[in-house]
Design an enzyme around this catalytic site. Structure first.
Site, PDB file in Angstrom:
ATOM      1  N   HIS A   6      26.866 -39.997  48.142  1.00 22.96           N
ATOM      2  CA  HIS A   6      27.116 -41.163  47.301  1.00 22.96           C
ATOM      3  C   HIS A   6      26.217 -42.291  47.788  1.00 22.96           C
ATOM      4  CE1 HIS A   6      29.077 -44.299  45.026  1.00 22.96           C
ATOM      5  NE2 HIS A   6      29.802 -43.380  44.414  1.00 22.96           N
ATOM      6  N   ARG A  50      25.887 -33.723  40.452  1.00 24.08           N
ATOM      7  CA  ARG A  50      27.036 -34.045  39.601  1.00 24.08           C
ATOM      8  C   ARG A  50      26.864 -35.394  38.927  1.00 24.08           C
ATOM      9  NH1 ARG A  50      31.700 -37.029  40.331  1.00 24.08           N
ATOM     10  NH2 ARG A  50      31.443 -37.270  42.584  1.00 24.08           N
ATOM     11  N   HIS A 102      29.476 -37.059  50.008  1.00 16.62           N
ATOM     12  CA  HIS A 102      30.529 -37.382  49.044  1.00 16.62           C
ATOM     13  C   HIS A 102      31.113 -36.170  48.328  1.00 16.62           C
ATOM     14  CE1 HIS A 102      32.757 -39.840  46.238  1.00 16.62           C
ATOM     15  NE2 HIS A 102      32.102 -39.371  45.199  1.00 16.62           N
ATOM     16  N   ARG A 155      22.939 -40.273  40.754  1.00 14.53           N
ATOM     17  CA  ARG A 155      23.212 -40.535  42.165  1.00 14.53           C
ATOM     18  C   ARG A 155      22.135 -40.009  43.103  1.00 14.53           C
ATOM     19  NH1 ARG A 155      29.735 -39.303  42.509  1.00 14.53           N
ATOM     20  NH2 ARG A 155      30.387 -41.153  41.334  1.00 14.53           N
ATOM     21  N   GLU A 182      28.845 -45.542  33.868  1.00 15.70           N
ATOM     22  CA  GLU A 182      28.365 -45.326  35.226  1.00 15.70           C
ATOM     23  C   GLU A 182      26.985 -44.693  35.187  1.00 15.70           C
ATOM     24  OE1 GLU A 182      31.346 -43.096  37.294  1.00 15.70           O
ATOM     25  OE2 GLU A 182      32.780 -44.742  37.310  1.00 15.70           O
TER      26      GLU A 182
END
Length: 647
Positions: free
Chosen positions: A315, A466, A431, A370, A195
């Site tokens: 997100h 994060r 998110h 992100r 990811e």
């Protein structure tokens, strides 16, 4: 001595503060229906903090446990309701952190698990991507650490990062031993995804429903454990605290049974706060309805230290309903997440002109962290005056798409979109809270007897942003690390848990009558929408000092208007109904985010401000909201009950 900020002021004076850190039975039967397998194959947190923000506003019959309509039946021997219940351990929240902790401490005493809705209704259940851990020989702890720290904009606590990345693989293996079924490749090994922000394939997953599979496995263990009692539909109102000289001690929590409207008090020697985040301070969030910041707000009112609240992760890719061929018939309660794993598996982002734009912003393109991707999408939307962008995975083999993303494919197909042939309309949505209740390496807080784990906690792992799939990992690691100190605390405690009369009880305002309730609740709903809109418009992905100050004023005015209306209609501070309790917590968390954002005069990670667009090494410090030294100026930030002196 900490410097205080008067109400309405955005000025911040930095000084050094030192925060003291502290380091009945039932039978159950379970009908377990597993989820169908669709693919069977350099800053130390412990150092003195030099950035201080002082805020002044700032016989029982258990209901059944259900999952997807299937029954997890809990049969209890208790026959009637007791307004006070005593346990060795109280756990607030039924996600991965709360359940994993409960299963361990249940070996040493009785455990109450308090959950706001059904047991499975938590952020864990909605987690699609997976759990990141070093499970491949070509990967390393050092590489995982580096990826975490880079994604966190170098604000991560290195010791916390090392602990999580080192202990993570063992925690994942424990989940598997407990019955969690993750996807395997044709070679029989775990199928590991990659990811955004990760340099290796290290994401263990169960198709695109990893959280649901973990929740299923943990709930199975919980309902089979005779020492664990689950209380569904119990809204946590406030922590019960007392003061012994300079120490604040937590002795449990008051709750409201939202089905019977009874106030139930839980007294315990140890409390774990694992209540999740505060996504619903924004109108567009991937979080379930229960995520209204209750834990963070309760901890703040109980004098716990709060940290890094400015770092709200948006997100990049939530489903944009406006771009679907068949629009939903009614607005969603929460945005549908399009997993990070779609980009990790080769998904490409385009604007509506079918121009690929991520390489213009970052050399890592779609695999950038992100915060980078969300800001890039936000910039495209503003420049082109468009409402969404497109995420295309259709160039991959159809069988691969359907097997890796069955939940996403099914949801889109319900709205006329075949993701194996067409791109997915996406837009950023709130998110994850990277900030929260400041925790040490064993989940301890500055409040004795109070531990935290999961999204409600700020452990230093995430820093300013994060890394994808690190949240479930963090919850597992810190829930497990909090066990031994919790057991030690429980065994050494000499507190009298029968002293229930120390605190006045909250009351349900039945005496006000339905006419008053019919006026208060619609007004509260209207102001909740206004608060969320204010946060989205003024405290979003891109910020400015002027807009943050405007948000501070607007939120203050909304809260004053709300409180005035409540108390004009005879509302008392001890009165409780779920809508009012949630609103109180949303106001509290929104103010914490705004105040923290105003105090950071740089752009780092998730906090980007046009007035301070660059990183400043001198400001590479966590933002700390210390316990107030005087009475807070608003009801939302005040402790519901007067803290009694412990005797």
């Amino acid at each position: 001595m900490a410097t205080c900020i008067p109400a309405g002021s955005s000025a911040l004076n930095s000084t050094v503060t030192n925060c003291k850190r502290q380091s009945c039975r039932r039978t159950a039967s379970v009908s377990d229906v597993p989820i169908g397998r669709l693919l069977q194959k350099d800053l130390s947190w412990s150092k003195a903090v030099s950035k201080v923000l002082q805020i002044h506003r700032c016989g029982f019959s258990a209901p059944p446990l259900r999952k997807n309509g299937k029954l997890f039946k809990v049969i209890s021997s208790w026959k009637k309701v007791n307004p006070t219940k005593n346990f060795d351990f109280t756990v607030i929240g039924s996600g991965i952190a709360g359940l994993r902790y409960a299963l361990e401490v249940a070996k040493y005493g009785s455990v109450a698990v308090i959950t706001k809705a059904e047991s499975h209704e938590c952020n864990t259940n909605y987690a699609q991507g997976g759990v990141s851990a070093v499970l491949c020989p070509s990967d390393s702890v050092e590489s995982h650490m580096k990826d975490t720290i880079v994604a966190g904009a170098y604000l991560c606590d290195e010791e916390s990062v090392r602990v999580v990345c080192t202990e993570g693989p063992e925690r994942v293996k424990e989940l598997i031993a407990m019955g969690a079924s993750f996807d395997h490749g044709e070679d029989g090994n775990l199928h590991l995804m990659r990811e955004g922000g990760h340099s290796h394939h290290r994401i263990v997953h169960a198709a695109d429903m990893t959280g649901k599979e973990i929740e299923r496995a943990l709930l199975k263990g919980v309902v089979n454990n005779p020492n664990i009692f689950v209380f569904e539909h119990h809204f946590a109102i406030d922590l019960l605290t007392c003061q012994d000289e300079s120490d604040i001690i937590c002795l449990g929590v008051d709750t409201l049974n939202t089905e019977t409207l009874e106030v139930i008090r839980f007294l315990s020697k140890v409390t774990l706060l694992a209540s999740g985040g505060a996504g619903h301070i924004y109108p567009k969030t991937t979080n379930p309805l229960v995520a209204t910041g209750d834990g963070i707000a309760m901890a703040h009112r109980a004098q716990a230290v709060i940290s890094n609240m400015e770092f709200v992760q948006f997100h990049p890719t939530a489903l944009a309903d406006e771009g679907l061929p068949i629009k939903p018939t009614k607005p969603r309660e929460n945005a549908f997440l399009i997993s990070e794993a779609v980009r990790g598996d080769g998904g490409i982002l385009y604007n509506l002109g079918m121009e690929r734009f991520m390489p213009l912003y970052d050399e890592r393109a779609e695999l950038a962290p992100r915060d980078v991707v969300a800001r890039s999408i936000d910039d495209q939307l503003k420049k082109r005056n468009e409402k969404y962008v497109l995420l295309d995975i259709s160039h991959k083999p159809k069988d691969s798409i359907v097997s890796h993303f069955p939940n996403i494919a099914s949801m889109c197909l319900q709205h006329g979109l075949d993701i194996t042939r067409h791109p997915i309309p996406v837009v950023p949505a709130a998110h994850y809270m990277c900030g929260g209740v400041q925790a040490g390496l064993e989940g301890e807080t500055n409040v004795q007897g109070l531990y935290v784990a999961g999204e409600v906690a700020c452990t230093g792992l995430h820093g300013a942003n994060r890394l994808a799939s690190n949240s479930l990992l963090e919850a597992l690691v810190f829930a497990r690390r909090a066990v031994q100190p919790s057991v030690d605390c429980m065994r050494s405690s000499s507190l009298d848990l029968t002293a229930s009369s120390l605190w006045p009880r909250p009351v349900v305002p039945l005496s006000l009558g339905s006419n008053v309730t019919d006026k208060i609740l619609p007004m509260t709903k209207e102001l909740r929408t206004e608060l969320q809109s204010t946060m989205w418009n003024y405290v979003g992905i891109v910020r400015s000092t002027m807009r943050l100050q405007a948000a501070e004023r607007k939120i203050g005015n909304l809260e004053a208007k709300w409180e005035e209306c409540l108390f004009q209609h005879g509302w008392k501070p001890t009165m409780v109904v779920p809508e009012i309790c949630e609103m109180r917590n949303l106001f509290c968390c929104a103010k914490l985010v705004v105040s923290s954002a105003l105090s950071r005069h740089e752009s780092r990670g998730l906090h980007y401000t046009v007035d301070f667009p660059h990183l400043e090494e001198s400001k590479r410090l966590p933002t700390i909201i210390s316990p107030s030294s005087s009475v807070n100026s608003t009801w939302s930030s005040r402790q519901l009950h007067k803290q009694p002196m412990y005797q």
